[in-house]
Design a protein around this motif. Structure first.
Motif, PDB file in Angstrom:
ATOM      1  N   ASP A  37       0.830  -1.205   0.000  1.00 52.65           N
ATOM      2  CA  ASP A  37       0.000   0.000   0.000  1.00 52.65           C
ATOM      3  C   ASP A  37       0.863   1.252   0.000  1.00 52.65           C
ATOM      4  O   ASP A  37       0.594   2.206  -0.737  1.00 52.65           O
ATOM      5  N   ILE A  38       1.881   1.258   0.822  1.00 54.61           N
ATOM      6  CA  ILE A  38       2.752   2.425   0.928  1.00 54.61           C
ATOM      7  C   ILE A  38       3.527   2.626  -0.364  1.00 54.61           C
ATOM      8  O   ILE A  38       3.644   3.749  -0.865  1.00 54.61           O
ATOM      9  N   GLU A  39       4.035   1.551  -0.941  1.00 55.58           N
ATOM     10  CA  GLU A  39       4.837   1.668  -2.155  1.00 55.58           C
ATOM     11  C   GLU A  39       3.999   2.023  -3.378  1.00 55.58           C
ATOM     12  O   GLU A  39       4.505   2.593  -4.336  1.00 55.58           O
ATOM     13  N   SER A  40       2.720   1.693  -3.375  1.00 55.25           N
ATOM     14  CA  SER A  40       1.865   1.904  -4.544  1.00 55.25           C
ATOM     15  C   SER A  40       0.891   3.055  -4.377  1.00 55.25           C
ATOM     16  O   SER A  40      -0.047   3.180  -5.150  1.00 55.25           O
ATOM     17  N   GLN A  41       1.095   3.915  -3.388  1.00 56.48           N
ATOM     18  CA  GLN A  41       0.103   4.947  -3.123  1.00 56.48           C
ATOM     19  C   GLN A  41      -0.074   5.917  -4.295  1.00 56.48           C
ATOM     20  O   GLN A  41      -1.185   6.401  -4.523  1.00 56.48           O
ATOM     21  N   ASP A  42       0.972   6.189  -5.058  1.00 55.88           N
ATOM     22  CA  ASP A  42       0.827   7.078  -6.214  1.00 55.88           C
ATOM     23  C   ASP A  42      -0.089   6.464  -7.263  1.00 55.88           C
ATOM     24  O   ASP A  42      -0.995   7.136  -7.777  1.00 55.88           O
ATOM     25  N   GLU A  43       0.137   5.190  -7.578  1.00 57.63           N
ATOM     26  CA  GLU A  43      -0.681   4.526  -8.583  1.00 57.63           C
ATOM     27  C   GLU A  43      -2.121   4.344  -8.110  1.00 57.63           C
ATOM     28  O   GLU A  43      -3.063   4.520  -8.882  1.00 57.63           O
ATOM     29  N   ILE A  44      -2.293   4.001  -6.839  1.00 52.87           N
ATOM     30  CA  ILE A  44      -3.644   3.844  -6.299  1.00 52.87           C
ATOM     31  C   ILE A  44      -4.377   5.180  -6.339  1.00 52.87           C
ATOM     32  O   ILE A  44      -5.559   5.244  -6.683  1.00 52.87           O
ATOM     33  N   GLY A  45      -3.685   6.261  -6.019  1.00 61.79           N
ATOM     34  CA  GLY A  45      -4.283   7.600  -6.089  1.00 61.79           C
ATOM     35  C   GLY A  45      -4.699   7.961  -7.499  1.00 61.79           C
ATOM     36  O   GLY A  45      -5.769   8.559  -7.710  1.00 61.79           O
ATOM     37  N   ARG A  46      -3.903   7.603  -8.472  1.00 61.80           N
ATOM     38  CA  ARG A  46      -4.266   7.897  -9.868  1.00 61.80           C
ATOM     39  C   ARG A  46      -5.492   7.095 -10.301  1.00 61.80           C
ATOM     40  O   ARG A  46      -6.338   7.602 -11.036  1.00 61.80           O
ATOM     41  N   VAL A  47      -5.581   5.849  -9.858  1.00 63.72           N
ATOM     42  CA  VAL A  47      -6.733   5.025 -10.215  1.00 63.72           C
ATOM     43  C   VAL A  47      -8.008   5.615  -9.617  1.00 63.72           C
ATOM     44  O   VAL A  47      -9.018   5.800 -10.310  1.00 63.72           O
ATOM     45  N   GLY A  50      -8.914   8.786 -11.366  1.00 66.16           N
ATOM     46  CA  GLY A  50      -9.541   8.517 -12.658  1.00 66.16           C
ATOM     47  C   GLY A  50     -10.977   8.062 -12.516  1.00 66.16           C
ATOM     48  O   GLY A  50     -11.853   8.463 -13.298  1.00 66.16           O
ATOM     49  N   MET A  51     -11.256   7.244 -11.501  1.00 66.31           N
ATOM     50  CA  MET A  51     -12.635   6.811 -11.267  1.00 66.31           C
ATOM     51  C   MET A  51     -13.510   7.997 -10.868  1.00 66.31           C
ATOM     52  O   MET A  51     -14.654   8.124 -11.321  1.00 66.31           O
ATOM     53  N   LEU A  52     -12.974   8.899 -10.037  1.00 67.46           N
ATOM     54  CA  LEU A  52     -13.720  10.087  -9.638  1.00 67.46           C
ATOM     55  C   LEU A  52     -13.965  10.991 -10.840  1.00 67.46           C
ATOM     56  O   LEU A  52     -15.072  11.517 -11.011  1.00 67.46           O
ATOM     57  N   ASN A  53     -12.953  11.168 -11.679  1.00 72.21           N
ATOM     58  CA  ASN A  53     -13.112  11.996 -12.871  1.00 72.21           C
ATOM     59  C   ASN A  53     -14.159  11.405 -13.811  1.00 72.21           C
ATOM     60  O   ASN A  53     -14.947  12.136 -14.408  1.00 72.21           O
ATOM     61  N   TYR A  54     -14.183  10.102 -13.929  1.00 71.31           N
ATOM     62  CA  TYR A  54     -15.149   9.444 -14.795  1.00 71.31           C
ATOM     63  C   TYR A  54     -16.570   9.633 -14.271  1.00 71.31           C
ATOM     64  O   TYR A  54     -17.483   9.926 -15.038  1.00 71.31           O
ATOM     65  N   THR A  55     -16.746   9.483 -12.966  1.00 67.19           N
ATOM     66  CA  THR A  55     -18.096   9.601 -12.400  1.00 67.19           C
ATOM     67  C   THR A  55     -18.586  11.036 -12.354  1.00 67.19           C
ATOM     68  O   THR A  55     -19.790  11.275 -12.424  1.00 67.19           O
ATOM     69  N   GLY A  63      -3.963  11.901 -14.351  1.00 71.58           N
ATOM     70  CA  GLY A  63      -2.767  12.512 -13.788  1.00 71.58           C
ATOM     71  C   GLY A  63      -2.859  14.021 -13.687  1.00 71.58           C
ATOM     72  O   GLY A  63      -2.187  14.643 -12.880  1.00 71.58           O
ATOM     73  N   ASP A  64      -3.732  14.632 -14.524  1.00 73.56           N
ATOM     74  CA  ASP A  64      -3.923  16.079 -14.453  1.00 73.56           C
ATOM     75  C   ASP A  64      -4.596  16.490 -13.149  1.00 73.56           C
ATOM     76  O   ASP A  64      -4.406  17.603 -12.672  1.00 73.56           O
ATOM     77  N   TYR A  65      -5.409  15.614 -12.595  1.00 69.04           N
ATOM     78  CA  TYR A  65      -6.168  15.943 -11.399  1.00 69.04           C
ATOM     79  C   TYR A  65      -5.604  15.309 -10.138  1.00 69.04           C
ATOM     80  O   TYR A  65      -6.004  15.663  -9.040  1.00 69.04           O
ATOM     81  N   ALA A  66      -4.714  14.354 -10.295  1.00 71.00           N
ATOM     82  CA  ALA A  66      -4.154  13.640  -9.141  1.00 71.00           C
ATOM     83  C   ALA A  66      -3.115  14.504  -8.449  1.00 71.00           C
ATOM     84  O   ALA A  66      -2.387  15.281  -9.076  1.00 71.00           O
TER      85      ALA A  66
END
Length: 75
Positions: A37-47, A50-55, A63-66
């Motif tokens: 979780d700690i090592e992947s927090q950037d990628e998880i945040g982008r996912v 992206g889900m928030l941007n889609y909804t 990445g523009d909004y992350a």
């Protein structure tokens, strides 16, 4: 070194080592669960971004909004 001198473990001594091995396994499982979780927090945040941007109907790259947190490994 007591464990080398004895030929046969007593029941309580064996139970102690079983307890140590179970505790070691749980500790390793907890560490593994949190480290990824700690090592992947950037990628998880982008996912999730992206889900928030889609909804919400926002357009563009997630990445523009992350929020971008610089990694200590990057120079």
């Amino acid at each position: 070194m007591k464990y080398v001198d004895e030929e046969v473990f007593s029941e309580s001594y064996f139970a102690f080592w079983v307890l140590i091995s179970i505790a070691w396994g749980f500790g390793a499982a907890i560490a593994i669960s949190f480290l990824w979780d700690i090592e992947s927090q950037d990628e998880i945040g982008r996912v999730f971004s992206g889900m928030l941007n889609y909804t919400t109907g926002k357009e563009g790259d997630a990445g523009d909004y992350a929020e971008v947190i610089p990694s200590p490994l990057e120079g």
